[in-house]
Scaffold this active site. Structure first.
Site, short mmCIF file in Angstrom:
data_model
loop_
_atom_site.label_atom_id
_atom_site.label_comp_id
_atom_site.label_asym_id
_atom_site.label_seq_id
_atom_site.Cartn_x
_atom_site.Cartn_y
_atom_site.Cartn_z
CG HIS A 109 -2.16 0.84 0.98
ND1 HIS A 109 -2.14 2.22 1.00
CD2 HIS A 109 -3.44 0.49 0.70
CE1 HIS A 109 -3.36 2.68 0.76
NE2 HIS A 109 -4.16 1.65 0.57
CG HIS A 110 1.37 5.19 -2.76
ND1 HIS A 110 2.55 5.73 -2.28
CD2 HIS A 110 1.30 5.53 -4.07
CE1 HIS A 110 3.16 6.36 -3.27
NE2 HIS A 110 2.44 6.24 -4.36
CB ALA A 111 -0.80 4.08 3.61
#
Length: 491
Positions: free
Chosen positions: A138-140
Site C-alpha cells: 500500500h502507498h500508505a
C-alpha cells in the site's frame, strides 16, 4: 506504535472500490546459475529471515474511531507470513504477455486492511525456467524510493552472500489499543496539532505571494494549474479493472539523447511518454490543441531520510508539449517546463504542502473520495492531470535472490479517478523498465502506447544523428519470445 503522517494517511482516505492505492512490481529472476533453483520454499525462507529489514511487512493499521485522526501502525500480534506469501503459475507459453495479465489481476484487487498491507506471489511457469515475484504494497507505507529500498533489502549483491547476522533485538508484537484509547489519542493529537496552524498559515500565505510574484515576472514560464488539463478518452471515471503492459529500453540510448540535447534523463522519459501519447491520440483523431499535463511525483527525501519509510514526495505538474510535431522541439519544451515546475515547487515549499495534509480528517477525505466516484464528477470536470509519470532510480549493478539473478524489474503505479493511465519507470543494470497501468475500459491499445515509447526514442535518435550509434546488442527480456524487435512489448 507509529502514527501515519497526513500524506501517508491520504492514500488510505482517497482509496475507493475502483481506486486502489497500492504500488506494485514484477521482478523476474533467472535461477539457472543456482543449483537449487528459486523455489517457493526458498523465497519464503528468505523473506522470513529478513523481516527485520522489512518493517511494513509486520505492521497493521489501527484506525481512530469516527475517522477523527490518522491511524497508527502497530506491530501485528497476529502476523502470519503464509497469508501474504502466495504461489502461482503462468499459463503457457509463460512470456511477458502472460506475466502482465497476471499482474493486472493482482493489482485490480484491494488489500485487506485488517492485515499488514502487502502481498507477494512467487510466479512459476515462465519461459526458460525463470521465476517472477509479483508484489504489491500500500502507498500508505511506501513511496517509489522507499519501495525500491525495501525491494533491495530482499536482494543481495552476490550470488552466494555470507550469512546475515541475527537482529540486534528480537521483534516484539504490540498490543492492539482499544477503541477508547484510540479515540482519546485522536482527540489529544488533533488538539495539539491546532497549535501549529497559525505558523503554517503564515508560511503558506508567504509562499503563495512568492509564487504570484514569480508567475507575474515577464519571461517566466508558468506551470499548468490543477484541473487545466485537456480532456481525453482516458480521463474519465475509472473502474476496478486494470490492464498492464511491460517494456524496456537501453538506458545508454536515453543518456546519449540526454547528453546531446542538454536535458535530463527524466526529461527524456517524459518526452517518450509525450510522443507516444501524441501518436495514440492522433490515430484516434483525439489529439487536443492544448498540451497534455503529467503529474510527476518528485522525491523530497534528504540524506538523513534515505532509509525512512512512508511517503516523502511532492507532486509536480509538467506540460508535455504534445502540440509540437518535432521530437527534439518537444523534448526541449518539456525540459523548459520541468525547470519551471521545479522552480515553482521550490517557491511553494514541499514541507508546507505535506504539513497541510496532517490536518485532513480521514473521515471527511474518505467520504469526499467516495462522493467523487459515485457522482462521476470527472464526467463533468476537466481532469486534474492527464497522466501520471513516475521515474524511480534503481541499482546499476546485478542483484540476486537466493542465488538467482534479477534480470528484469517492472514497476507499476496506481491510477486515479479521472486519470486512467500511469507510466512508471525504474532503472536497473543499464536498462529502463517501464510498467504501464491503465483502466481497462478507458485505454483500448496499451500495446500501442508501449510500442510508441521505443518509437519515440528512435525518432529522437534519428533527429539528433544518434540512430545507429547508440543501438547496441539488447539483453534478452525476461521470458520474452524473440521477434527481432528492439523492445519486447506485451499485450
Amino acid at each position: 506504535m507509529q502514527r501515519l503522517s497526513g500524506l501517508d494517511a491520504s492514500f488510505l482516505s482517497l482509496e475507493t472500490p475502483t481506486m486502489h492505492m497500492h504500488v506494485a512490481s514484477a521482478a523476474v529472476f533467472d535461477p539457472s546459475g543456482t543449483p537449487d533453483g528459486l523455489s517457493f520454499e526458498r523465497v519464503a525462507a528468505l523473506v522470513e529471515g529478513r523481516l527485520d529489514l522489512l518493517p511494513p511487512f509486520r505492521r497493521r493499521l489501527v484506525p481512530v474511531p469516527l475517522g477523527l485522526h490518522h491511524p497508527l501502525w502497530v506491530e501485528d500480534p497476529d502476523f502470519d507470513l503464509s497469508y501474504h506469501l502466495r504461489r502461482a503459475s503462468l499459463p503457457r507459453p509463460g512470456g511477458l504477455e502472460e506475466l502482465a495479465a497476471f499482474a493486472a489481476d493482482v493489482i485490480g484487487r484491494p488489500l485487506d486492511r485488517s492485515k499488514p498491507l502487502w502481498e507477494m506471489w512467487v510466479v512459476e511457469g515462465l519461459e526458460g525456467g525463470r521465476v517472477a515475484l509479483v508484489s504489491k504494497t500500500h502507498h500508505a507505507a511506501i513511496d517509489g524510493v522507499s519501495g525500491a529500498e525495501l525491494t533491495a533489502n530482499l536482494l543481495d549483491l552476490e550470488r552466494d552472500p555470507p550469512p546475515r547476522p541475527h537482529p540486534a533485538e528480537p521483534w516484539r508484537a504490540e498490543r492492539i489499543p482499544s477503541e477508547l484509547e484510540m479515540l482519546a489519542y485522536g482527540v489529544r493529537s488533533a488538539a495539539c496539532q491546532t497549535l501549529s496552524i497559525p505558523r503554517l498559515v503564515a508560511e503558506s500565505v508567504a509562499a503563495a505571494l512568492d509564487v504570484r510574484d514569480r508567475n507575474r515576472t515577464p519571461g517566466v514560464d508558468v506551470p499548468p494549474a490543477p484541473f487545466s488539463a485537456p480532456r481525453t478518452s482516458f480521463n474519465a471515471p475509472i473502474t476496478a479493472h486494470r490492464a498492464v503492459r511491460f517494456t524496456e529500453v537501453d538506458l545508454e540510448r536515453v543518456r546519449a539523447v540526454k547528453r546531446l540535447a542538454g536535458t535530463t534523463v527524466n526529461d527524456v522519459v517524459l518526452a517518450l511518454v509525450a510522443g507516444s501519447l501524441r501518436g495514440y491520440l492522433a490515430a484516434r483523431d483525439e489529439l487536443p490543441k492544448e498540451p497534455l499535463v503529467a503529474l510527476v511525483p518528485v522525491s523530497v527525501r534528504g540524506e538523513s531520510e534515505r532509509s525512512a519509510l512512508g511517503n516523502r514526495v511532492s507532486p509536480m505538474l509538467v506540460a508535455l508539449a504534445t502540440g509540437c510535431m518535432d521530437p527534439v522541439e518537444r523534448l526541449e519544451a518539456i525540459a523548459t517546463a520541468t525547470r519551471a515546475a521545479k522552480d515553482q515547487e521550490r517557491a511553494i515549499g514541499a514541507e508546507s504542502l505535506t504539513r497541510w495534509a496532517d490536518f485532513a480528517a480521514p473521515a471527511v477525505a474518505a467520504r469526499a473520495a467516495r462522493l467523487v466516484t459515485s457522482m462521476r464528477v470527472f464526467d463533468r470536470l476537466r481532469p486534474l492531470v492527464n497522466v501520471i509519470v513516475s521515474n524511480v532510480p534503481g541499482p546499476p549493478v546485478p542483484l540476486y535472490s537466493a542465488g538467482a539473478e534479477l534480470v528484469a524489474l517492472y514497476p507499476m503505479g496506481p491510477i486515479g479517478e479521472g486519470v486512467g493511465l500511469n507510466v512508471t519507470v525504474m532503472s536497473y543494470c543499464g536498462r529502463l523498465f517501464f510498467g504501464l497501468t491503465a483502466c481497462r475500459e478507458l485505454v483500448d491499445d496499451l500495446d500501442g502506447i508501449a510500442a510508441g515509447l521505443d518509437a519515440e526514442l528512435g525518432a529522437l535518435e534519428g533527429s539528433l544523428g544518434l540512430a545507429h550509434r547508440t543501438r547496441g546488442p539488447r539483453r534478452p527480456a525476461a521470458g520474452a519470445r524473440q521477434r527481432g524487435a528492439a523492445v519486447r512489448v506485451v499485450s
